[in-house]
Write an enzyme that holds these catalytic residues in place. Sequence first.
Site, PDB file in Angstrom:
ATOM      1  N   CYS A 116       0.821  -1.221   0.000  1.00 45.14           N
ATOM      2  CA  CYS A 116       0.000   0.000   0.000  1.00 45.14           C
ATOM      3  C   CYS A 116       0.851   1.265   0.000  1.00 45.14           C
ATOM      4  O   CYS A 116       0.343   2.350  -0.304  1.00 45.14           O
ATOM      5  CB  CYS A 116      -0.944  -0.001   1.198  1.00 45.14           C
ATOM      6  SG  CYS A 116      -1.970  -1.472   1.284  1.00 45.14           S
ATOM      7  N   HIS A 256      -3.966   6.902   2.575  1.00 48.69           N
ATOM      8  CA  HIS A 256      -4.265   5.568   2.046  1.00 48.69           C
ATOM      9  C   HIS A 256      -5.680   5.195   2.472  1.00 48.69           C
ATOM     10  O   HIS A 256      -6.043   5.337   3.635  1.00 48.69           O
ATOM     11  CB  HIS A 256      -3.237   4.577   2.593  1.00 48.69           C
ATOM     12  CG  HIS A 256      -3.571   3.152   2.316  1.00 48.69           C
ATOM     13  ND1 HIS A 256      -4.092   2.741   1.109  1.00 48.69           N
ATOM     14  CD2 HIS A 256      -3.468   2.033   3.080  1.00 48.69           C
ATOM     15  CE1 HIS A 256      -4.291   1.428   1.158  1.00 48.69           C
ATOM     16  NE2 HIS A 256      -3.930   0.983   2.342  1.00 48.69           N
ATOM     17  N   ASN A 286     -10.225  -0.605  -0.677  1.00 53.41           N
ATOM     18  CA  ASN A 286      -8.784  -0.406  -0.492  1.00 53.41           C
ATOM     19  C   ASN A 286      -8.064  -0.941  -1.731  1.00 53.41           C
ATOM     20  O   ASN A 286      -8.035  -2.155  -1.952  1.00 53.41           O
ATOM     21  CB  ASN A 286      -8.358  -1.157   0.774  1.00 53.41           C
ATOM     22  CG  ASN A 286      -6.861  -1.121   1.028  1.00 53.41           C
ATOM     23  OD1 ASN A 286      -6.079  -0.791   0.149  1.00 53.41           O
ATOM     24  ND2 ASN A 286      -6.471  -1.487   2.236  1.00 53.41           N
TER      25      ASN A 286
HETATM   26  O1  UT7 Z   1      -4.040  -1.520   3.574  1.00 55.73           O
HETATM   27  C1  UT7 Z   1      -3.440  -2.456   4.422  1.00 55.73           C
HETATM   28  C2  UT7 Z   1      -4.267  -3.722   4.407  1.00 55.73           C
HETATM   29  N1  UT7 Z   1      -5.511  -3.500   5.108  1.00 55.73           N
HETATM   30  C3  UT7 Z   1      -5.682  -3.943   6.336  1.00 55.73           C
HETATM   31  O2  UT7 Z   1      -4.807  -4.529   6.898  1.00 55.73           O
HETATM   32  C4  UT7 Z   1      -7.023  -3.704   6.990  1.00 55.73           C
HETATM   33  C5  UT7 Z   1      -6.899  -3.256   8.426  1.00 55.73           C
HETATM   34  N2  UT7 Z   1      -7.915  -3.865   9.244  1.00 55.73           N
HETATM   35  C6  UT7 Z   1      -9.239  -3.576   9.108  1.00 55.73           C
HETATM   36  O3  UT7 Z   1      -9.622  -2.759   8.283  1.00 55.73           O
HETATM   37  C7  UT7 Z   1     -10.215  -4.294  10.016  1.00 55.73           C
HETATM   38  O4  UT7 Z   1      -9.498  -4.967  11.022  1.00 55.73           O
HETATM   39  C8  UT7 Z   1     -11.122  -5.306   9.262  1.00 55.73           C
HETATM   40  C9  UT7 Z   1     -12.098  -4.557   8.364  1.00 55.73           C
HETATM   41  C10 UT7 Z   1     -10.295  -6.270   8.434  1.00 55.73           C
HETATM   42  C11 UT7 Z   1     -11.934  -6.124  10.275  1.00 55.73           C
HETATM   43  O5  UT7 Z   1     -12.689  -5.226  11.100  1.00 55.73           O
HETATM   44  P1  UT7 Z   1     -12.665  -5.369  12.682  1.00 55.73           P
HETATM   45  O6  UT7 Z   1     -13.536  -4.331  13.220  1.00 55.73           O
HETATM   46  O7  UT7 Z   1     -11.214  -5.370  13.107  1.00 55.73           O
HETATM   47  O8  UT7 Z   1     -13.347  -6.774  12.896  1.00 55.73           O
HETATM   48  P2  UT7 Z   1     -12.756  -8.077  13.600  1.00 55.73           P
HETATM   49  O9  UT7 Z   1     -11.804  -8.787  12.724  1.00 55.73           O
HETATM   50  O10 UT7 Z   1     -12.328  -7.725  14.987  1.00 55.73           O
HETATM   51  O11 UT7 Z   1     -14.068  -8.980  13.707  1.00 55.73           O
HETATM   52  C12 UT7 Z   1     -15.171  -8.626  14.556  1.00 55.73           C
HETATM   53  C13 UT7 Z   1     -16.289  -9.626  14.358  1.00 55.73           C
HETATM   54  C14 UT7 Z   1     -15.824 -11.073  14.439  1.00 55.73           C
HETATM   55  O12 UT7 Z   1     -16.854 -11.831  15.010  1.00 55.73           O
HETATM   56  P3  UT7 Z   1     -16.814 -12.234  16.578  1.00 55.73           P
HETATM   57  O13 UT7 Z   1     -15.540 -13.007  16.743  1.00 55.73           O
HETATM   58  O14 UT7 Z   1     -16.805 -10.927  17.333  1.00 55.73           O
HETATM   59  O15 UT7 Z   1     -18.067 -13.027  16.759  1.00 55.73           O
HETATM   60  C15 UT7 Z   1     -15.647 -11.489  13.010  1.00 55.73           C
HETATM   61  O16 UT7 Z   1     -15.799 -12.875  12.810  1.00 55.73           O
HETATM   62  O17 UT7 Z   1     -16.847  -9.490  13.048  1.00 55.73           O
HETATM   63  C16 UT7 Z   1     -16.784 -10.733  12.339  1.00 55.73           C
HETATM   64  N3  UT7 Z   1     -16.489 -10.421  10.944  1.00 55.73           N
HETATM   65  C17 UT7 Z   1     -17.436 -10.206  10.018  1.00 55.73           C
HETATM   66  N4  UT7 Z   1     -18.782 -10.232  10.076  1.00 55.73           N
HETATM   67  C18 UT7 Z   1     -19.471  -9.947   8.959  1.00 55.73           C
HETATM   68  C19 UT7 Z   1     -15.272 -10.272  10.359  1.00 55.73           C
HETATM   69  N5  UT7 Z   1     -15.416  -9.956   9.064  1.00 55.73           N
HETATM   70  C20 UT7 Z   1     -16.747  -9.915   8.826  1.00 55.73           C
HETATM   71  C21 UT7 Z   1     -17.528  -9.644   7.684  1.00 55.73           C
HETATM   72  N6  UT7 Z   1     -18.877  -9.676   7.795  1.00 55.73           N
HETATM   73  N7  UT7 Z   1     -16.960  -9.343   6.488  1.00 55.73           N
END
Ligand code: UT7
Length: 329
Positions: A116, A256, A286
């Site tokens: 990125c 970004h 992204n």
């Molecule tokens: O540009 C560099 C590359 N980009 C990145 O590295 C992205 C940076 N990270 C992020 O943008 C966020 O961490 C994400 C968008 C990837 C994930 O969002 P989050 O708020 O950190 O969610 P999480 O991974 O903590 O997940 C929270 C909950 C989980 O369920 P439980 O364990 O709380 O029951 C996940 O299983 O949301 C669930 N979950 C989803 N639910 C519906 C994770 N992805 C999804 C989804 N739809 N797509």
Amino acid sequence: MTQLHPVGIAGTGLCVPSRRVTNDDLAKVMDTNDEWITQRTGIRERRWIEDDRNCSDLATDAARQALEASGLGPEDLDMIVLGTVSGDCVFPSVACQVQENLGAKNAAAFDVNAACTGFLTALHTAQAFIASGTARNVLAIGTEALSRIVDKTDRGSAIIFGDGAGAAVLRRHEDCGRGEILKTHLGSDGSGHDLIILPMGGSAHFHNMPSYDPSKHFIQLKGREVYRFAVNKMAEMIRWAMDGLDPDEVCCIVPHQVNQRIIEGALERLDVDEEKVVVNIDRYGNTSAGSVPIALHEANERGLLIPGKYVVLVAFGAGLNWGATLIRW
Ligand code: UT7
């Protein structure tokens, strides 16, 4: 960096595929929904590349637009530096394909691999060559076809990424009289190399290895860990770029497009007017190396880059890598 020749941005361009993929489209093929994606990321739709096009095609179209805006022709270029992690092949470089497509026969061409931060790395490399007097007119590109390298059943990664390319033509500032690059910082922390990784295609992972794992053909993302790093680094880099400046003199911050919440989290730590921050993640997701130059070009088109005022570019990503650039437009 000591600059023998101050460097300016003479023209910008972008190319995004026409195929729109909404959150509802994704919810048909994986366990997710529009509400979750919109609230957690700010993304409403992203573009996926057409089946008959490749990463180099997006780069070529963005480059043509940037060249036209700069008033230069392809043969005026003496270098093409391109950032990508989803190039057409492992090698040769996408930059060489773009050189051929453009007919930029006088240009040396090579890729940089900084995910990125790819466009900022290309921009800084281009600047260094021009500033030292080694090159005069350089094309910097960030381009991605990430939809080809995400697992479209993985809701943790597939919802985030989109495809697209952006480009900028750099010249001596005395030749173009605008967009002067005042300072650039690049940094890396290899201890985070496994946080965002695509193992297969490199020589450490191969098809007939005993532990062959087909999932390694796709981007593997530890999103939560990257999240924390990203908020802190974005705030730190914007602070670095704006150090000593009157905030009123800054017309635009181009971050970004990683996640709307990450951008907001960084801004909470800064004294920055949100209106000045360019956000298009709702439309494109992204696009990794494509993200900053696409947003820069859109800001340019919308007249947000005001001559004489400051513009900040900031990015970070796999590596881990990060960077920021301060421009006087
Ligand atoms: O540009 C560099 C590359 N980009 C990145 O590295 C992205 C940076 N990270 C992020 O943008 C966020 O961490 C994400 C968008 C990837 C994930 O969002 P989050 O708020 O950190 O969610 P999480 O991974 O903590 O997940 C929270 C909950 C989980 O369920 P439980 O364990 O709380 O029951 C996940 O299983 O949301 C669930 N979950 C989803 N639910 C519906 C994770 N992805 C999804 C989804 N739809 N797509």
